[in-house]
Design a protein around this motif. Structure first.
Motif, PDB file in Angstrom:
ATOM      1  N   ASN A  63      39.254  24.492  73.897  1.00  0.00           N
ATOM      2  CA  ASN A  63      38.015  25.241  74.169  1.00  0.00           C
ATOM      3  C   ASN A  63      36.961  25.024  73.087  1.00  0.00           C
ATOM      4  OD1 ASN A  63      38.979  26.467  76.593  1.00  0.00           O
ATOM      5  ND2 ASN A  63      40.185  27.878  75.345  1.00  0.00           N
ATOM      6  N   GLY A  64      36.942  23.809  72.539  1.00  0.00           N
ATOM      7  CA  GLY A  64      35.921  23.448  71.565  1.00  0.00           C
ATOM      8  C   GLY A  64      36.132  23.999  70.165  1.00  0.00           C
ATOM      9  N   THR A  65      37.215  24.737  69.953  1.00  0.00           N
ATOM     10  CA  THR A  65      37.458  25.372  68.646  1.00  0.00           C
ATOM     11  C   THR A  65      38.725  24.818  68.007  1.00  0.00           C
ATOM     12  OG1 THR A  65      36.435  27.402  69.469  1.00  0.00           O
ATOM     13  CG2 THR A  65      37.754  27.584  67.469  1.00  0.00           C
ATOM     14  N   LEU A  99      31.148  31.343  64.516  1.00  0.00           N
ATOM     15  CA  LEU A  99      31.897  31.945  65.624  1.00  0.00           C
ATOM     16  C   LEU A  99      32.333  33.388  65.356  1.00  0.00           C
ATOM     17  CD1 LEU A  99      34.187  28.859  66.270  1.00  0.00           C
ATOM     18  CD2 LEU A  99      32.243  29.544  67.643  1.00  0.00           C
ATOM     19  N   SER A 100      32.304  33.798  64.094  1.00  0.00           N
ATOM     20  CA  SER A 100      32.897  35.085  63.754  1.00  0.00           C
ATOM     21  C   SER A 100      32.144  36.272  64.341  1.00  0.00           C
ATOM     22  CB  SER A 100      32.992  35.247  62.237  1.00  0.00           C
ATOM     23  OG  SER A 100      31.698  35.085  61.662  1.00  0.00           O
ATOM     24  N   TRP A 142      38.083  17.882  73.733  1.00  0.00           N
ATOM     25  CA  TRP A 142      37.915  19.170  73.063  1.00  0.00           C
ATOM     26  C   TRP A 142      38.111  20.350  74.009  1.00  0.00           C
ATOM     27  CZ3 TRP A 142      37.551  20.721  68.046  1.00  0.00           C
ATOM     28  CH2 TRP A 142      37.465  19.699  67.093  1.00  0.00           C
ATOM     29  N   GLY A 146      34.405  27.097  60.046  1.00  0.00           N
ATOM     30  CA  GLY A 146      34.867  27.624  61.333  1.00  0.00           C
ATOM     31  C   GLY A 146      34.539  29.091  61.530  1.00  0.00           C
ATOM     32  N   ARG A 147      34.535  29.835  60.434  1.00  0.00           N
ATOM     33  CA  ARG A 147      34.272  31.271  60.552  1.00  0.00           C
ATOM     34  C   ARG A 147      32.798  31.561  60.816  1.00  0.00           C
ATOM     35  NH1 ARG A 147      37.991  32.227  56.415  1.00  0.00           N
ATOM     36  NH2 ARG A 147      36.362  32.102  54.840  1.00  0.00           N
ATOM     37  N   PRO A 186      35.942  18.081  62.302  1.00  0.00           N
ATOM     38  CA  PRO A 186      35.665  17.900  63.735  1.00  0.00           C
ATOM     39  C   PRO A 186      34.692  16.767  64.036  1.00  0.00           C
ATOM     40  CG  PRO A 186      35.730  20.224  63.196  1.00  0.00           C
ATOM     41  CD  PRO A 186      35.796  19.482  61.885  1.00  0.00           C
ATOM     42  N   SER A 245      30.986  36.546  67.375  1.00  0.00           N
ATOM     43  CA  SER A 245      31.180  36.740  68.813  1.00  0.00           C
ATOM     44  C   SER A 245      32.326  37.698  69.111  1.00  0.00           C
ATOM     45  CB  SER A 245      31.431  35.398  69.488  1.00  0.00           C
ATOM     46  OG  SER A 245      32.544  34.771  68.919  1.00  0.00           O
TER      47      SER A 245
END
Length: 199
Positions: free
Chosen positions: A124-126, A196-197, A120, A192-193, A27, A199
């Motif tokens: 949604n930025g992900t 954010l994981s 992005w 990535g995990r 990213p 939330s």
């Protein structure tokens, strides 16, 4: 022994391997880098990405390190200078497109605060994480690249067809298209995990 498993497309070409390992699919949120890759993906049309990678440093020198505000002010004299530069792709339409896109890039920044926030926003930025087994499984376009292409064309951007935009999404890390047994795929999936994981 100890050889990393990676996607097949870089082969054993050092510049390609370096790009694959350290940049492609990771990213990117820096507006200057986002503009650079937008111009380079457009320059690639009809050519190989390896050709563009080999010319990348020459492009940075010719295009003022891809500062969009500077590129947006290029005049006919600068265009003639670029057309005479054998170290880049001397295609008048692509050079004109880079200048047009620089102006429109700045308009997007004015509207959204950054090009990063705009592009992005589509995910949604992900990043989208795919699960491709082989290189042949990876598509050239997706419904999302179709949409981004259409939206950018509506704004007046040039050289932003769906295939170019999907390659752009891959290059800036909006989509992780490394094959699942590639070491970069696992690195990105773990990154990535973690934040954010919960939330």
């Amino acid at each position: 022994m100890g050889e990393k498993c990676r996607c097949s497309w870089p082969g054993d070409i050092p510049i390609y391997v370096d790009y694959h390992d350290n940049e492609w699919g990771r990213p990117t949120h820096d507006d200057r880098e986002l503009f650079e890759l937008l111009v380079l993906e457009g320059a690639q049309a009809g050519l190989s990405w390896l050709t563009i990678l080999k010319k990348r440093e020459a492009y940075r020198a010719a295009f003022d390190n891809f500062d969009p505000a500077t590129v947006a002010r290029y005049d006919e004299a600068k265009i003639e200078e670029l057309m005479a530069n054998a170290a880049i792709v001397r295609n008048r339409r692509k050079i004109d497109a880079a200048i047009t896109n620089a102006k429109l890039f700045l308009e997007v920044v004015e509207e959204y605060g950054s090009f990063d926030a705009f592009i992005w926003g589509y995910v949604n930025g992900t990043p989208i994480v795919n699960e491709w087994r082989t290189q042949e499984d990876i598509p050239a376009t997706t419904p999302l690249s179709d949409k981004i292409s259409k939206d950018l064309k509506k704004r007046g951007f040039k050289f932003v067809g769906s295939t170019i935009m999907y390659a752009y999404m891959q290059s800036i890390g909006m989509v992780n298209d490394h094959v699942v047994d590639c070491f970069v795929y696992r690195e990105l999936a773990e990154e990535g995990r973690s934040p954010l994981s919960s939330s």
